[in-house]
Design an enzyme around this catalytic site. Sequence first.
Site, short mmCIF file in Angstrom:
data_model
loop_
_atom_site.label_atom_id
_atom_site.label_comp_id
_atom_site.label_asym_id
_atom_site.label_seq_id
_atom_site.Cartn_x
_atom_site.Cartn_y
_atom_site.Cartn_z
CG LEU A 33 14.24 12.49 -41.32
CD1 LEU A 33 12.86 12.32 -41.61
CD2 LEU A 33 14.68 11.61 -39.70
CG HIS A 37 16.70 8.72 -40.16
ND1 HIS A 37 17.52 9.66 -40.34
CD2 HIS A 37 16.73 8.24 -38.90
CE1 HIS A 37 18.24 9.98 -39.35
NE2 HIS A 37 17.70 9.42 -38.33
N GLY A 149 17.64 1.06 -35.82
CA GLY A 149 18.85 0.91 -36.62
C GLY A 149 19.81 -0.07 -35.99
P1 AMP Z 1 18.54 9.12 -34.91
O1 AMP Z 1 17.81 10.26 -35.55
O2 AMP Z 1 20.11 9.27 -35.02
O3 AMP Z 1 18.23 9.15 -33.32
O4 AMP Z 1 18.25 7.49 -35.40
C1 AMP Z 1 16.78 7.21 -35.54
C2 AMP Z 1 16.85 5.70 -35.96
O5 AMP Z 1 17.42 5.56 -37.21
C3 AMP Z 1 17.56 4.99 -34.89
O6 AMP Z 1 17.01 3.79 -34.66
C4 AMP Z 1 19.12 4.59 -35.51
O7 AMP Z 1 19.52 3.41 -35.35
C5 AMP Z 1 18.39 4.55 -37.08
N1 AMP Z 1 19.77 4.87 -38.09
C6 AMP Z 1 20.34 5.92 -37.88
N2 AMP Z 1 21.39 5.79 -38.81
C7 AMP Z 1 20.98 4.59 -39.47
C8 AMP Z 1 21.64 3.86 -40.47
N3 AMP Z 1 22.87 4.28 -41.20
N4 AMP Z 1 21.14 2.90 -41.16
C9 AMP Z 1 19.99 2.43 -40.37
N5 AMP Z 1 19.24 2.88 -39.54
C10 AMP Z 1 19.99 4.22 -38.89
#
Ligand code: AMP
Length: 284
Positions: A33, A37, A149
Amino acid sequence: MILFKKTDDLHRYLARKRNAYQKIGFVPTMGALHEGHLSLLEKSTRFNECTVCSIFVNPTQFNDPADFKKYPVTLEKDISLLEHQKTDILFLPGVDEIYHDGTTQQHHYDLGEIEHKLEGHYRPGHFQGVCQVMHRLLNIVQPDNLYMGRKDYQQCMVIKKLQALIDSQSVLHVCATQREADGLALSSRNLRLNEQARAAAPAIYQALLQIKRGLQTGPLAPLVSEAKKLLEQHGFRIDYVTVADSTTLDEVQEWDGRQSLTALIAAYIHEVRLIDNMGLASES
Ligand code: AMP
């Protein structure tokens, strides 16, 4: 924060919350995280009585087994960040808990053309895997509000489609991309960048900004090729750099001054694949 590993336990607990008219917010993640996140969790805790975060590195969405193996895991730190963020529930299922009948796909999701564009083209099967896990998670959590995101722009479009296919009542909130001070979009994969790659990585943001600033009506190919040049100068191997219609993700060759556009990039730096995007013109 309460930690659940078993689906049935979580399901029962959330049913009680729902019966007490508590709103449930859900932030699905793959862990490692970061502030991106946390920004989703912050929104969820602000607008819902109960916030669930899941951490599950979903094997079915990795078309490259090496990428799956190398996916960063920082569970202890994640737990302390979640507690600090006042997350109510961490759902931490094992693979068998999500995929009772194994990870072989049992159901094909008819996502239409969006499945095969951009990420779908370069990562075959990726979005089917995303839908497999999200269908299951949405059934378990049944959130009122779902936070994802914009960094994963196409994924948000796919989830919207999935929600329609499975008749999900959750409201999807697409949240702004959080960035480092130098513009690099926060990503769990950034942990895999060595010093040299980390120094080069903000070129993705610079390339997006260059497209945004250079946008004018007429042909877009010169803007795209300048952006590619910038990335290559910084040592990137490009999957795609494109300016696309924000609602269909079809590549746009000529801008009429009105169409809503998004620039999207996927590229490798030192074998780490990074993606990012930026709304142009009327988008943000
Ligand atoms: P992940 O753990 O990469 O699968 O991401 C989980 C959630 O966090 C997804 O909805 C991503 O789009 C969001 N997310 C990842 N990176 C970012 C970021 N830099 N800014 C905002 N949301 C993010």
